[in-house]
Design an enzyme around this catalytic site. Structure first.
Site, PDB file in Angstrom:
ATOM      1  N   GLU A 111     -41.498  -3.795  28.423  1.00 23.33           N
ATOM      2  CA  GLU A 111     -42.057  -3.099  27.252  1.00 23.33           C
ATOM      3  C   GLU A 111     -42.093  -1.566  27.392  1.00 23.33           C
ATOM      4  OE1 GLU A 111     -45.796  -5.117  26.529  1.00 23.33           O
ATOM      5  OE2 GLU A 111     -44.775  -6.966  25.991  1.00 23.33           O
ATOM      6  N   ASN A 132     -37.124  -5.777  29.249  1.00 21.39           N
ATOM      7  CA  ASN A 132     -37.702  -6.790  28.362  1.00 21.39           C
ATOM      8  C   ASN A 132     -38.651  -6.112  27.378  1.00 21.39           C
ATOM      9  OD1 ASN A 132     -38.169  -9.715  27.918  1.00 21.39           O
ATOM     10  ND2 ASN A 132     -40.267  -9.322  28.649  1.00 21.39           N
ATOM     11  N   HIS A 185     -41.969 -12.913  20.071  1.00 24.70           N
ATOM     12  CA  HIS A 185     -43.289 -13.380  19.624  1.00 24.70           C
ATOM     13  C   HIS A 185     -43.311 -13.258  18.104  1.00 24.70           C
ATOM     14  CE1 HIS A 185     -44.804 -13.682  23.673  1.00 24.70           C
ATOM     15  NE2 HIS A 185     -44.418 -12.445  23.935  1.00 24.70           N
ATOM     16  N   GLU A 227     -39.785 -14.995  25.668  1.00 23.28           N
ATOM     17  CA  GLU A 227     -41.209 -15.361  25.524  1.00 23.28           C
ATOM     18  C   GLU A 227     -41.466 -15.976  24.147  1.00 23.28           C
ATOM     19  OE1 GLU A 227     -43.756 -12.026  26.472  1.00 23.28           O
ATOM     20  OE2 GLU A 227     -42.536 -11.448  28.195  1.00 23.28           O
ATOM     21  N   ASP A 235     -42.571 -17.615  20.936  1.00 18.65           N
ATOM     22  CA  ASP A 235     -43.599 -18.386  20.237  1.00 18.65           C
ATOM     23  C   ASP A 235     -43.575 -17.955  18.773  1.00 18.65           C
ATOM     24  OD1 ASP A 235     -45.107 -15.938  20.434  1.00 18.65           O
ATOM     25  OD2 ASP A 235     -46.186 -16.683  22.190  1.00 18.65           O
TER      26      ASP A 235
HETATM   27  C1  XIL Z   1     -49.677 -12.331  28.418  1.00 19.22           C
HETATM   28  C2  XIL Z   1     -50.255 -13.533  29.128  1.00 19.22           C
HETATM   29  O1  XIL Z   1     -49.739 -14.712  28.556  1.00 19.22           O
HETATM   30  C3  XIL Z   1     -51.749 -13.516  29.027  1.00 19.22           C
HETATM   31  O2  XIL Z   1     -52.316 -14.556  29.811  1.00 19.22           O
HETATM   32  C4  XIL Z   1     -52.295 -12.176  29.500  1.00 19.22           C
HETATM   33  O3  XIL Z   1     -53.674 -12.126  29.297  1.00 19.22           O
HETATM   34  C5  XIL Z   1     -51.629 -11.045  28.766  1.00 19.22           C
HETATM   35  O4  XIL Z   1     -50.231 -11.152  28.917  1.00 19.22           O
HETATM   36  N1  XIL Z   1     -45.655  -9.782  26.629  1.00 19.22           N
HETATM   37  C6  XIL Z   1     -45.424 -10.052  27.946  1.00 19.22           C
HETATM   38  C7  XIL Z   1     -46.263 -11.050  28.666  1.00 19.22           C
HETATM   39  O5  XIL Z   1     -44.454  -9.534  28.515  1.00 19.22           O
HETATM   40  O6  XIL Z   1     -46.439 -10.735  30.015  1.00 19.22           O
HETATM   41  C8  XIL Z   1     -47.599 -11.227  27.985  1.00 19.22           C
HETATM   42  O7  XIL Z   1     -48.291 -12.287  28.644  1.00 19.22           O
HETATM   43  C9  XIL Z   1     -47.413 -11.496  26.523  1.00 19.22           C
HETATM   44  C10 XIL Z   1     -46.736 -10.340  25.850  1.00 19.22           C
END
Ligand code: XIL
Length: 476
Positions: free
Chosen positions: A157, A198, A234, A262, A264
């Site tokens: 990020e 990422n 996300h 990631e 969802d």
């Molecule tokens: C999230 C985890 O799932 C949580 O448990 C934690 O509290 C915060 O981070 N982007 C990412 C991940 O790259 O590492 C994050 O994971 C979600 C957003």
């Protein structure tokens, strides 16, 4: 003259609704697991796992049967691995790696450098010490896991939404050069690991993904080791960018891989059959986009089931974001992904304990519970700028329907201009076709045909996945 495109029936799937009766049954029939199907096309299908997930045997049964790639949810982040300067703690990460190895899964290391979950001692360092500390952290962690991780998210990020670089401790101390330095340091420690940048909100083409594109092009031109770009993905239900495939293609044209890292797809709670159907269409779109791009190596979901997802904690009022409900029963999205991966679609679940995730108050529609089943056959007639498409919807279940809504995603460039025997909204992207007053009733075995006319820009394909009242349909 219109050219006629007949979609071949997937005869093997017809009527083959699987009865899934318990948490251990989600794997479905042999050959229908996400990982087996993904592997048959040279891809992987992953999940995030946290240390506490490992003691939930229902969860791990799903994880080991369905997924072949693991991303530690938190255990390899800086606040865990180096909580104070020079004191390393790899115990939690090692547990995830051991679990992965024991179950024949690979590991995506996540992550080496990130502004978040970064201990205060790093952000409070005098700027002339940051580079040395960053390099030591990367070298120590990547060396510890050398040979054990398939890939590293080296920097996580790095961008703001407008495409500028985030002004975190690393940027403030080193300027934009910290990115190349981090990649080179990771490569020196583990030359075989695939090195990724990422980020989120870079799935479609926008200011942020343009900035990532320009950065990767610049790094490549300087010979900096970079192997891939991770698209976190996300999503909010119904909002998968229609140009995700094109965006992935422009990255791979630079000579890097892409991965959905990631995934969802969050729903405003309570979920209902309509939102779950849209979610199924969204998941299918993402998987189909990845499969369509040579150089998209795989898809990882962020967590196994809705009970494990970070979404309710991070986005108030939202949840139900994964392919498995709170009881680890597969949701319509699971079936849609199986279908997208080329498998035959199981009925999501007939277990009486299954309910739409986090929405115990919304009763399932008559067609999404036990006895639900459907088949959709699509026939496209296309000409240079337009097409008509007839959809024959068959109730292959044992329960009569009183009304129905059919969710699917139109291929990019197709826009509906009119419809018959149904109403379709919106006109492009992820759409829903609903029954009219005279054709909502569908007895078991009964079929109805609806259709639409659309303009197109070259892609005349039919949708690849359909869900009827939340149940994924077989095609044919
Ligand atoms: C999230 C985890 O799932 C949580 O448990 C934690 O509290 C915060 O981070 N982007 C990412 C991940 O790259 O590492 C994050 O994971 C979600 C957003």
């Amino acid at each position: 003259m219109p050219s006629r495109v007949l979609l071949a029936a997937v005869a093997a799937a017809t009527g083959a609704a699987l009865l899934l009766t318990g948490p251990g049954a989600q794997a479905g029939a042999a050959g229908t697991s996400l990982k087996t199907l993904a592997e048959s096309g040279g891809h992987y299908f992953g999940t995030a796992l946290t240390q506490s997930n490992l003691s939930n045997s229902t969860l791990t049964a799903v994880a080991s049967s369905q997924f072949d790639m693991v991303t530690p949810g938190n255990e390899m982040k800086w606040d865990t691995t180096e909580p104070s300067n020079g004191n390393y703690n790899f115990g939690p990460g090692d547990q995830i790696v051991s679990y992965a190895k024991a179950n024949g899964m690979r590991v995506r290391g996540h992550n080496l450098v990130w502004h978040s979950q970064l201990p205060g001692w790093v952000s409070n360092l005098p700027s002339n010490q940051v580079q040395g500390v960053m390099e030591s952290h990367i070298t120590t962690e990547a060396t510890h896991y050398k040979g054990q991780v398939y890939a590293w998210d080296v920097v996580n990020e790095p961008f703001n939404e407008d495409g500028s670089l985030r002004q975190d401790a690393f940027y403030n101390a080193m300027g934009s050069g910290y990115l190349a330095d981090a990649l080179r340091t990771a490569h020196a420690a583990d030359p075989n690991a695939k090195l990724y940048l990422n980020d989120y909100n870079i799935e479609g083409e926008n200011a942020k993904s343009n900035a990532m594109y320009n950065l990767v092009a610049s790094l490549k031109s300087q010979g900096v080791p970079i192997d891939g770009v991770g698209l976190e993905s996300h999503f909010i239900v119904g909002q998968v960018p229609s140009d995700m495939k094109a965006n992935m293609q422009r990255f791979t044209a630079l000579g890097v891989n892409v991965a959905v890292t990631e995934l969802d797809d969050r729903i405003q709670l309570p979920a209902n059959s309509g939102s779950l159907a849209q979610q199924a269409a969204d998941y299918a779109t993402v998987v189909n986009d990845c499969l369509a791009v040579a150089g998209c190596v795989g898809v990882s979901q962020w967590g196994v089931g809705d009970a494990d997802s970070w979404i309710p904690g991070a986005f108030s009022g939202y949840g139900a974001a994964t392919m498995y409900d709170n009881n680890y029963q597969p949701k319509p999205a699971y079936s849609a992904v199986v279908t997208a991966l080329g498998g035959s679609s199981p009925t999501p679940s007939s277990s009486p304990t299954s309910s739409p995730s986090s929405s115990p108050s919304s009763s399932a529609s008559p067609s999404s519970g036990p006895g639900a089943g459907c088949r959709v056959g699509a026939v496209v007639n296309a000409w240079n700028t337009g097409l008509t498409e007839n959809l024959t919807i068959t109730n292959t279940g044992t329960t009569a329907l009183n009304s129905w809504s059919l969710a699917f995603t139109l291929p990019g460039g197709q826009t509906v201009t009119s419809a018959w025997n149904t109403a379709i909204t919106p006109s492009s992207g992820a759409v829903t076709a609903t029954s009219l007053s005279y054709n909502g009733t569908l007895a078991p075995g009964a079929a109805t045909t609806v259709g639409f006319q659309a303009t197109h820009t070259g892609n005349t394909a039919a949708p690849t996945a359909f869900t009827l009242n939340g149940t994924a349909c077989t095609i044919g």
